[in-house]
Write a protein that holds these residues in place. Structure first.
Motif, PDB file in Angstrom:
ATOM      1  N   THR A   1     -40.923  23.462  -4.394  1.00 54.54           N
ATOM      2  CA  THR A   1     -39.450  22.895  -4.064  1.00 54.54           C
ATOM      3  C   THR A   1     -39.104  21.505  -5.167  1.00 54.54           C
ATOM      4  OG1 THR A   1     -38.638  22.735  -2.237  1.00 54.54           O
ATOM      5  CG2 THR A   1     -38.979  24.814  -2.903  1.00 54.54           C
TER       6      THR A   1
ATOM      7  N   THR B   1     -35.684  18.973  -4.666  1.00 58.19           N
ATOM      8  CA  THR B   1     -34.068  19.237  -3.978  1.00 58.19           C
ATOM      9  C   THR B   1     -33.632  17.327  -4.585  1.00 58.19           C
ATOM     10  OG1 THR B   1     -34.817  17.951  -1.612  1.00 58.19           O
ATOM     11  CG2 THR B   1     -33.961  20.449  -2.541  1.00 58.19           C
TER      12      THR B   1
ATOM     13  N   HIS C   1     -31.813  14.209  -2.953  1.00 59.12           N
ATOM     14  CA  HIS C   1     -31.454  13.525  -2.249  1.00 59.12           C
ATOM     15  C   HIS C   1     -29.628  13.501  -2.365  1.00 59.12           C
ATOM     16  CE1 HIS C   1     -31.603  11.665   2.276  1.00 59.12           C
ATOM     17  NE2 HIS C   1     -31.834  10.574   1.225  1.00 59.12           N
TER      18      HIS C   1
ATOM     19  N   SER D   1     -27.927  14.594  -3.221  1.00 58.24           N
ATOM     20  CA  SER D   1     -26.810  14.978  -3.996  1.00 58.24           C
ATOM     21  C   SER D   1     -24.925  15.614  -4.516  1.00 58.24           C
ATOM     22  CB  SER D   1     -27.335  16.619  -5.373  1.00 58.24           C
ATOM     23  OG  SER D   1     -27.213  17.167  -4.010  1.00 58.24           O
TER      24      SER D   1
ATOM     25  N   ASN E   1     -27.174  15.960 -10.483  1.00 62.81           N
ATOM     26  CA  ASN E   1     -26.975  17.579  -9.943  1.00 62.81           C
ATOM     27  C   ASN E   1     -28.725  17.529 -11.198  1.00 62.81           C
ATOM     28  OD1 ASN E   1     -26.627  18.329 -12.843  1.00 62.81           O
ATOM     29  ND2 ASN E   1     -24.491  17.982 -12.569  1.00 62.81           N
TER      30      ASN E   1
ATOM     31  N   GLU F   1     -27.363  22.559 -10.712  1.00 62.58           N
ATOM     32  CA  GLU F   1     -28.710  22.918  -9.338  1.00 62.58           C
ATOM     33  C   GLU F   1     -28.354  21.538  -9.400  1.00 62.58           C
ATOM     34  OE1 GLU F   1     -28.381  26.122 -12.373  1.00 62.58           O
ATOM     35  OE2 GLU F   1     -27.627  24.307 -12.436  1.00 62.58           O
ATOM     36  N   ASN F   2     -28.918  21.452  -7.397  1.00 63.03           N
ATOM     37  CA  ASN F   2     -29.629  20.480  -7.432  1.00 63.03           C
ATOM     38  C   ASN F   2     -30.806  20.900  -6.091  1.00 63.03           C
ATOM     39  OD1 ASN F   2     -28.138  21.502  -4.797  1.00 63.03           O
ATOM     40  ND2 ASN F   2     -26.402  20.222  -4.758  1.00 63.03           N
ATOM     41  N   ALA F   3     -30.903  21.799  -6.606  1.00 66.48           N
ATOM     42  CA  ALA F   3     -32.150  22.533  -5.354  1.00 66.48           C
ATOM     43  C   ALA F   3     -33.119  23.355  -6.489  1.00 66.48           C
ATOM     44  CB  ALA F   3     -32.393  22.749  -4.728  1.00 66.48           C
TER      45      ALA F   3
ATOM     46  N   GLY G   1     -28.271  22.384  -2.211  1.00 66.78           N
ATOM     47  CA  GLY G   1     -29.390  21.503  -1.824  1.00 66.78           C
ATOM     48  C   GLY G   1     -30.703  22.105  -0.289  1.00 66.78           C
ATOM     49  N   LEU G   2     -30.800  20.849  -0.238  1.00 65.13           N
ATOM     50  CA  LEU G   2     -32.080  21.213   0.703  1.00 65.13           C
ATOM     51  C   LEU G   2     -31.497  22.302   1.949  1.00 65.13           C
ATOM     52  CD1 LEU G   2     -35.637  20.797   1.442  1.00 65.13           C
ATOM     53  CD2 LEU G   2     -34.550  18.381   3.257  1.00 65.13           C
TER      54      LEU G   2
ATOM     55  N   LEU H   1     -32.519  25.658   0.263  1.00 72.44           N
ATOM     56  CA  LEU H   1     -33.286  26.386   0.138  1.00 72.44           C
ATOM     57  C   LEU H   1     -33.674  26.296   2.307  1.00 72.44           C
ATOM     58  CD1 LEU H   1     -35.096  23.974  -2.231  1.00 72.44           C
ATOM     59  CD2 LEU H   1     -34.729  26.459  -3.158  1.00 72.44           C
TER      60      LEU H   1
END
Length: 192
Positions: free
Chosen positions: A109, A111, A113, A115, A121, A153-155, A180-181, A184
């Motif tokens: 993945t 991501t 950081h 975000s 994004n 989306e940020n991941a 984000g993270l 996930l």
């Protein structure tokens, strides 16, 4: 150059490359013209998951604060905080001979950081790719370019390495997440 994959495509790794035991997963990206006042810090991560698609423990999550799985099966080579320059921005080294037997798949993945704070994004990221290189020969075996399909989306789950009949395969996923993270981690069964 290796085989160019499209989203959703799967390919044999160890069966079609019998000597492949160690692979470098190279991830790269560029950022679009952006005047938000912050650098983009994209982070590659690996989630080693069981048959239920969940991490058994926190050690199964490889990222900038946990660079090596206890088995030595997955090693993150370090955090690139700006993505400057050509080629791979971050790399993960996978040793298929050391992956524990309970690991069914490895989710790769990326991501962004901070975000949400930085209002960044994947719609602002271009030329994102993943490539797999045979470490022994330095030959690129395959490449998957993500394209420009993202907005908020940020991941992103870029790809998966998965075990099937004791052989390893590659699945080009390219699926975006918001949240984000943390999102996930929850997806892979980890508490945030």
């Amino acid at each position: 150059m290796g085989i160019q994959l499209s989203k959703g495509q799967r390919i044999d790794l160890t069966k079609t490359n019998p000597g492949l035991t160690r692979a470098v997963i190279g991830l790269g990206w560029d950022t679009n013209k952006y005047t938000g006042g912050h650098d983009f810090d994209l982070d590659a991560c690996a989630f080693l998951v069981d048959a239920q698609n969940k991490c058994v423990n926190d050690h199964d999550f490889i990222f900038y604060n946990n660079l090596e799985h206890p088995s030595g099966g997955v090693v993150h080579t370090g955090d690139n905080r700006t993505g400057e320059g050509d080629g791979d921005d971050e790399q993960l080294v996978v040793d298929f001979t050391k992956i524990p037997s309970y690991v069914d798949r490895i989710g790769i993945t990326v991501t962004i950081h901070d975000s949400e704070i930085r209002q960044q994004n994947f719609g602002q990221v271009s030329n994102a790719f993943v490539r797999l290189v045979d470490e022994a020969t330095n030959q690129e075996l395959l490449r998957f370019d993500l394209g420009e399909d993202f907005s908020i989306e940020n991941a992103v789950v870029i790809c998966e390495l998965y075990r099937h009949n004791n052989e390893w395969k590659f699945n080009a996923i390219g699926s975006g997440f918001s949240g984000g993270l943390a999102s996930l981690c929850q997806n892979y069964g980890l508490q945030v």
